[in-house]
Write a protein that holds these residues in place. Structure first.
Motif, PDB file in Angstrom:
ATOM      1  N   ILE A 266     -67.673  33.145  10.124  1.00  0.00           N
ATOM      2  CA  ILE A 266     -68.672  32.341   9.419  1.00  0.00           C
ATOM      3  C   ILE A 266     -70.074  32.587   9.954  1.00  0.00           C
ATOM      4  CG2 ILE A 266     -66.987  30.559   8.820  1.00  0.00           C
ATOM      5  CD1 ILE A 266     -68.175  28.801  11.034  1.00  0.00           C
ATOM      6  N   ASP A 267     -70.192  33.073  11.198  1.00  0.00           N
ATOM      7  CA  ASP A 267     -71.510  33.342  11.758  1.00  0.00           C
ATOM      8  C   ASP A 267     -72.124  34.552  11.053  1.00  0.00           C
ATOM      9  OD1 ASP A 267     -69.258  34.599  13.163  1.00  0.00           O
ATOM     10  OD2 ASP A 267     -70.824  35.711  14.224  1.00  0.00           O
ATOM     11  N   GLY A 268     -73.332  34.380  10.586  1.00  0.00           N
ATOM     12  CA  GLY A 268     -74.005  35.467   9.879  1.00  0.00           C
ATOM     13  C   GLY A 268     -73.688  35.525   8.399  1.00  0.00           C
TER      14      GLY A 268
ATOM     15  N   SER B 220     -56.285  39.326  14.368  1.00  0.00           N
ATOM     16  CA  SER B 220     -55.997  39.580  15.787  1.00  0.00           C
ATOM     17  C   SER B 220     -57.037  38.937  16.694  1.00  0.00           C
ATOM     18  CB  SER B 220     -55.919  41.095  16.045  1.00  0.00           C
ATOM     19  OG  SER B 220     -54.845  41.675  15.316  1.00  0.00           O
ATOM     20  N   SER B 221     -58.301  39.001  16.305  1.00  0.00           N
ATOM     21  CA  SER B 221     -59.360  38.366  17.105  1.00  0.00           C
ATOM     22  C   SER B 221     -59.186  36.854  17.129  1.00  0.00           C
ATOM     23  CB  SER B 221     -60.735  38.723  16.529  1.00  0.00           C
ATOM     24  OG  SER B 221     -60.952  40.119  16.587  1.00  0.00           O
ATOM     25  N   LEU B 222     -58.756  36.288  16.008  1.00  0.00           N
ATOM     26  CA  LEU B 222     -58.522  34.844  15.944  1.00  0.00           C
ATOM     27  C   LEU B 222     -57.401  34.441  16.898  1.00  0.00           C
ATOM     28  CD1 LEU B 222     -59.299  32.202  14.454  1.00  0.00           C
ATOM     29  CD2 LEU B 222     -57.463  32.716  12.836  1.00  0.00           C
ATOM     30  N   LEU B 223     -56.352  35.248  16.947  1.00  0.00           N
ATOM     31  CA  LEU B 223     -55.245  34.940  17.856  1.00  0.00           C
ATOM     32  C   LEU B 223     -55.686  35.035  19.310  1.00  0.00           C
ATOM     33  CD1 LEU B 223     -52.145  36.615  16.168  1.00  0.00           C
ATOM     34  CD2 LEU B 223     -53.078  34.343  15.876  1.00  0.00           C
TER      35      LEU B 223
ATOM     36  N   SER C 203     -65.237  31.107  13.669  1.00  0.00           N
ATOM     37  CA  SER C 203     -65.748  32.414  14.072  1.00  0.00           C
ATOM     38  C   SER C 203     -65.012  32.777  15.349  1.00  0.00           C
ATOM     39  CB  SER C 203     -67.257  32.394  14.322  1.00  0.00           C
ATOM     40  OG  SER C 203     -67.662  33.620  14.917  1.00  0.00           O
ATOM     41  N   ALA C 204     -64.028  33.652  15.226  1.00  0.00           N
ATOM     42  CA  ALA C 204     -63.224  34.016  16.397  1.00  0.00           C
ATOM     43  C   ALA C 204     -64.086  34.678  17.463  1.00  0.00           C
ATOM     44  CB  ALA C 204     -62.095  34.953  15.974  1.00  0.00           C
ATOM     45  N   GLU C 205     -65.052  35.496  17.020  1.00  0.00           N
ATOM     46  CA  GLU C 205     -65.891  36.233  17.962  1.00  0.00           C
ATOM     47  C   GLU C 205     -66.709  35.286  18.832  1.00  0.00           C
ATOM     48  OE1 GLU C 205     -66.864  39.839  19.645  1.00  0.00           O
ATOM     49  OE2 GLU C 205     -65.511  39.531  17.952  1.00  0.00           O
ATOM     50  N   LYS C 206     -67.254  34.234  18.211  1.00  0.00           N
ATOM     51  CA  LYS C 206     -68.096  33.291  18.952  1.00  0.00           C
ATOM     52  C   LYS C 206     -67.355  32.011  19.313  1.00  0.00           C
ATOM     53  CE  LYS C 206     -72.529  34.986  17.292  1.00  0.00           C
ATOM     54  NZ  LYS C 206     -73.860  34.616  16.748  1.00  0.00           N
TER      55      LYS C 206
END
Length: 675
Positions: free
Chosen positions: A136-138, A23-26, A243-246
């Motif tokens: 991928i971050d972290g 969902s975050s990726l979308l 990394s969807a978040e970043k």
């Protein structure tokens, strides 16, 4: 809405285990394409895919959700799917409507149970697969081992099309704009591109000759046709990093979706069939907008206020608002009052539908999952293969809390199954019992919750009923005469038949070898009806029977007294007498389980499974320090496994379960089940 051609359309279903970041990726893709102005968040219940009250309450995707975006002169339909194991059946519903599956894997967790099942289902249905390693971050140190694990489990042709850069704040393209000097976290960009090109060239000998013998470098445009062939055949599975978040790798992913993943004309062709059974013949669909309309409904939603809505993929022809369409073999057409593009909870009206795109129509009560919409009776018998969904393994006996709500309960259960065919409603062995069956406790809980909150029906539930079955292990014959005389016309029918065991999972086979007219042909269906009634009632335990072949060998009839009911009764009694001599046994459902726990709990888990008549098939270490234990066990002994696992692991363990097969129960268990 902008106008696009079929070639400019991409249709994707996004699958992955819960927590992988689908969902975050979308949200990131929609935001980057300017389809939304503000990214939503799953933890706050504001993401655009999870908009129902249930999804906001549970903070999980529970239904397939339809989104779309326009980017670089292309239109991308994206279907978000649930990632919880109990809802895997719902996650598979959109597959018939798309060309590609985007499989999302959490970089810090690795391959999980749903990841494997989703990959296998996508390839089984001939879909191109793109693997996205998210978060991928972290998790930089886990990326190289994870890629190796992916290649070990899904094939060496899972190849990266981009790679994280050395600083971890971006990705380096390895195919479309490869820079040999670019620094990547692991593997050289040029090395990755060479491996991709070598794999693609295996699909085109002439290009390979040009590449090898003349030493010419090839552009992505020259490689496009063989690349699409490789994707279609499963000989290439691209892997990319995000990394969807970043918002790392999001632009690269959008470009990959547009330039690498197949458009509707490049993918494996739709498997339309005309006719049924032995008369079924494959049909070629050319996706021409000027041909007859052919559309396939792959999702149905039922709303108490807006009625039934069907989501469909248009494969051929053009649909305009106001035109009339037929549903399957229906003789009466319906008028297309509205054509809808779905954007989460928003319904956007459009005037015209073109081949390759996904739309919805509402307030058509005859719509069901799997039906074909068409505009000519020439296509009445057209259909597509049924979408293979997981078999229900849990059941609850349900009844209305309020007296007089029996009819309403039946209607609501039918609506729930219309939306989600991985649910099933059956009549239980106990007289008057209705069973709601699904994939697990949560699956049934959500269905019951929806029945109450959306359709206003409260249900009483009883403990899960294990769906035992019966079969035979030997051949046997029997002859039975049904004769009844009570004044006037009587009843007479005599049947000789043989029963034989079939291989497990073969169901039922009925054959007539009657010759010479000893039983007139019009009574053969009556014999079969009697046999089927007897099979449903069961023998030694009262459970439905399966995997049996019945052959009618001989019989007798009377010119006056023979009638259908007499041969129904004769067939039923002859069958039951034969079964008693054919070593009848009770079968129990066996399930496959994948249990994911910390290393310290493995011993307790395996001991508990062994005590439950189960068998440990293997263990596999995960990249996040967890261990996946593969198990086979009788459903009757693990029906409460969710509670047991929580108790053993302090709520930390996870598991998924799927139906495997039916096996004969041990003698001591059969003795307790016999009536």
């Amino acid at each position: 809405m902008a106008e696009f051609t079929t070639e400019q359309i991409r249709n994707l279903a996004v699958l992955g285990h819960t927590g992988s970041g689908k969902s975050s990726l979308l949200e990131a893709l929609l935001f980057r394409a300017e389809a939304i102005t503000l990214k939503g968040r799953v933890d706050k219940g504001t993401n655009h895919a999870d908009f129902t009250a249930q999804e906001k309450s549970h903070r999980h995707s529970l239904e397939p959700s339809f989104l779309n975006l326009d980017y670089a002169n292309h239109h991308i339909n994206i279907i978000d799917t649930p990632g919880l194991p109990d809802f895997f059946g719902r996650a598979l519903l959109p597959l018939p409507g798309v060309e590609s599956v985007v499989l999302v894997i959490h970089a810090g967790v690795g391959i999980e149970a749903i990841t494997k099942r989703a990959f296998e289902a996508a390839r089984r249905q001939g879909k191109a697969v793109l693997i996205v390693i998210n978060h991928i971050d972290g998790n930089e140190s886990a990326l190289a081992p994870l890629l190796q694990t992916i290649q070990a489990q899904f094939g060496q042709r899972c190849l990266p099309v981009n790679l994280p850069n050395v600083t971890g704040d971006g990705v380096v393209d390895c195919y479309l704009h490869c820079d040999p000097q670019a620094q990547t976290a692991f593997i050289g960009a040029e090395c990755a591109r060479d491996e991709l090109v070598d794999t693609v060239l295996e699909e085109d000998e002439l290009l390979m000759e040009l590449y090898l013998e003349q030493g010419e470098s090839l552009t992505p445009e020259q490689l496009h046709a063989p690349l699409e062939t490789a994707l279609r055949l499963g000989n290439l599975v691209p892997v990319c990093f995000t990394s969807a978040e970043k918002e790392i790798g999001i632009s690269s992913l959008l470009e990959i979706l547009i330039k690498l993943m197949p458009n509707p004309l490049e993918a494996n062709p739709p498997q339309f069939v005309k006719g049924f059974g032995d008369n079924a013949k494959a049909v070629t669909v050319n996706q021409n907008p000027n041909e007859h309309v052919l559309a396939h409904v792959f999702r149905v939603a039922v709303d108490p206020f807006f009625g039934r809505m069907g989501v469909f993929r248009l494969y051929q022809g053009t649909i305009n608002v106001g035109m009339k369409l037929y549903i399957g073999q229906g003789r009466k057409p319906f008028k297309v009052a509205h054509l809808i593009k779905l954007q989460g909870e928003k319904h956007i009206d459009v005037a015209q539908a073109i081949p390759g795109n996904i739309y919805a129509i509402a307030k058509v009560e005859e719509l069901e999952i799997g039906v074909v919409l068409h505009d000519s009776h020439d296509e009445d018998d057209f259909h597509m293969p049924e979408n293979a969904l997981p078999q229900p393994i849990f059941g609850l006996a349900v009844s209305p809390k309020r007296r007089g709500d029996e009819q309403k309960l039946s209607e609501v259960l039918n609506k729930l199954v219309a939306e989600d065919p991985s649910l099933r409603v059956t009549r239980g062995e106990a007289l008057g019992q209705t069973l709601l069956q699904g994939q697990g406790d949560l699956h049934l809980q959500i269905a019951l919750e929806k029945a109450q909150t959306v359709f206003n029906v409260d249900m009483e539930t009883n403990i899960p009923a294990v769906p035992y079955r019966e079969t035979i292990l030997a051949e046997a014959k029997s002859r039975y005469r049904h004769k009844k005389q009570s004044g006037g016309s009587g009843q007479f029918g005599e049947v000789e038949l043989m029963v034989e065991p079939l291989a497990r999972g073969q169901g039922f086979e009925f054959v007539s070898k009657v010759v010479g007219g000893s039983v007139p042909s019009q009574y053969i269906p009556a014999i079969e009806k009697g046999v089927r009634e007897a099979m449903l009632a069961g023998g030694v335990g009262g459970f439905p029977m399966q995997d049996i072949k019945v052959t009618v060998l001989d019989g007798k009839h009377h010119s006056v007294d023979s009638k259908e009911i007499a041969f129904v009764m004769a067939g039923k009694r002859a069958f039951m007498e034969a079964v008693t001599s054919a070593q009848p046994v009770i079968l129990e459902p066996v399930v496959d389980m994948q249990i994911c726990v910390e290393q310290g709990y493995v011993g307790e888990i395996t001991g508990d499974i062994s005590a439950s008549r189960g068998m440990v098939c293997g263990t596999q270490a995960q990249t996040n320090g967890m261990v996946e234990v593969s198990v086979e066990a009788p459903l009757a002994n693990v029906a409460d496994y969710s509670t047991r696992l929580k108790s053993m692991t302090g709520g930390e363990g996870q598991f998924s379960m799927s139906f495997s097969r039916y096996d004969v129960v041990p003698d001591r268990v059969q003795a307790t089940l016999m009536r």
